[in-house]
Scaffold this active site. Structure first.
Site, PDB file in Angstrom:
ATOM      1  CE1 TYR A  15     -13.288   3.172  -8.840  1.00  0.00           C
ATOM      2  CE2 TYR A  15     -15.566   2.698  -9.386  1.00  0.00           C
ATOM      3  CZ  TYR A  15     -14.410   2.381  -8.714  1.00  0.00           C
ATOM      4  OH  TYR A  15     -14.371   1.279  -7.892  1.00  0.00           O
ATOM      5  CB  SER A  64     -16.214  -1.191  -9.897  1.00  0.00           C
ATOM      6  OG  SER A  64     -17.438  -0.580  -9.543  1.00  0.00           O
ATOM      7  CB  VAL A 113      -0.227   0.258  -7.559  1.00  0.00           C
ATOM      8  CG1 VAL A 113      -0.067  -0.632  -6.343  1.00  0.00           C
ATOM      9  CG2 VAL A 113      -1.456   1.143  -7.451  1.00  0.00           C
ATOM     10  CG  ASN A 139      -8.082  -4.455  -3.497  1.00  0.00           C
ATOM     11  OD1 ASN A 139      -9.261  -4.587  -3.808  1.00  0.00           O
ATOM     12  ND2 ASN A 139      -7.708  -3.794  -2.404  1.00  0.00           N
ATOM     13  CB  ALA A 140      -4.218  -0.248  -5.103  1.00  0.00           C
ATOM     14  CG  ASP A 182      -2.173   0.843   1.029  1.00  0.00           C
ATOM     15  OD1 ASP A 182      -3.263   0.248   0.913  1.00  0.00           O
ATOM     16  OD2 ASP A 182      -2.068   2.090   0.976  1.00  0.00           O
ATOM     17  CE  LYS A 185     -11.844   0.233 -10.161  1.00  0.00           C
ATOM     18  NZ  LYS A 185     -10.798  -0.642  -9.617  1.00  0.00           N
TER      19      LYS A 185
END
Length: 258
Positions: free
Chosen positions: A149, A136, A58, A84-85, A36, A153
């Site tokens: 976003y 998502s 990342v 996952n970030a 992280d 995604k």
């Protein structure tokens, strides 16, 4: 994949779904590298589970390569990499600066690409490995409010599907996590019409159990709410009707925000 004695790397592991999944994987016997940009948070989670903490941005390929090298040095070959970030900055195309678009692209898409480039060669050589990608439902349906976003995604969904098709017969397994509402800081305060767009809000621990179950079963798509399947079928079954319904929901959100 049986997670016992496996080595997993999880990005965005300091909180939310990442932290809960790190704990779940460790409970099932995996050694976990918790990565992280929040170093204190990563160290706290890793300390709980006897894992390895790595500070990592990342959105930087050099950082992702360093993460993989550090995790391998500490724990050996990587069996599973969970990208996952993510970030949720942005709004409409007219209100979102281009540098925000670039940040979203780097963190939400290129981070996944960097991870694949870093771990896939070794996995292919061993003919064994697992890639998990957090997208998502915004990437399968769309997202009200935040265009960058939704666009990024969608790209993650395309990447994960391509990887699953291309490398499955070479021993590589891929899962795509497509959450609706999960109680994390990213969700914020979902109220009014917007609350209907995120479904039943799940706890991160519930989602972590769904992820571990999908990995065990080697199942591609991980949905966190049964309604998501219904919405997907409505979209593919009658796109025009679905778009009209989404427009009505958008109007309701705008009225609530008044």
């Amino acid at each position: 994949m049986d997670l016992a004695d496996k080595h997993a790397v999880i990005t965005g592991g300091a909180s939310g779904i990442g932290a809960a999944t790190a704990r779940e994987f460790a409970r099932l016997g995996a050694t976990v590298a918790v990565a992280d940009i929040n170093g204190d948070g990563a160290r706290a989670v890793a300390g709980e589970i006897g894992g390895t903490a790595v500070v990592c941005d990342v959105g930087s390929e050099a950082d992702v390569n360093a993460l993989v090298a550090e995790a391998q040095a500490a724990n050996g070959p990587i069996d599973l990499f969970f990208s996952n970030a993510a970030v949720f900055t942005g709004a409409s195309p007219l209100d979102t600066p281009l540098d925000v678009w670039q940040t979203q692209w780097q963190v939400n898409v290129m981070a996944h690409v960097y991870a694949v480039r870093a771990v896939l060669p070794d996995m292919l050589e061993r003919e064994s490995g697992y890639l998990v990608h957090t997208a998502s439902m915004a990437g399968i349906l769309t997202s009200h409010r935040n265009l960058p976003y939704s666009v990024t995604k969608h790209a993650v969904v395309g990447l994960a599907e391509w990887l699953s098709i291309t490398y499955h017969d070479k021993g590589i397994r891929v899962s795509l996590l497509a959450p609706l509402g999960v109680r994390t800081p990213m969700l914020g305060n979902a109220t009014g019409s917007f609350s209907r767009a995120v479904g039943n809000v799940r706890e991160p621990e519930e989602v972590a159990a769904m992820v571990s179950g999908a990995v065990h079963d080697e199942r591609f798509l991980i949905l966190t709410d049964p309604i998501a399947q219904t919405w997907m079928e409505r979209k593919t079954g009658d796109l025009e009707r679905w778009l009209n319904g989404m427009r009505r929901l958008q109007a309701g959100i705008e009225a609530d925000e008044g």
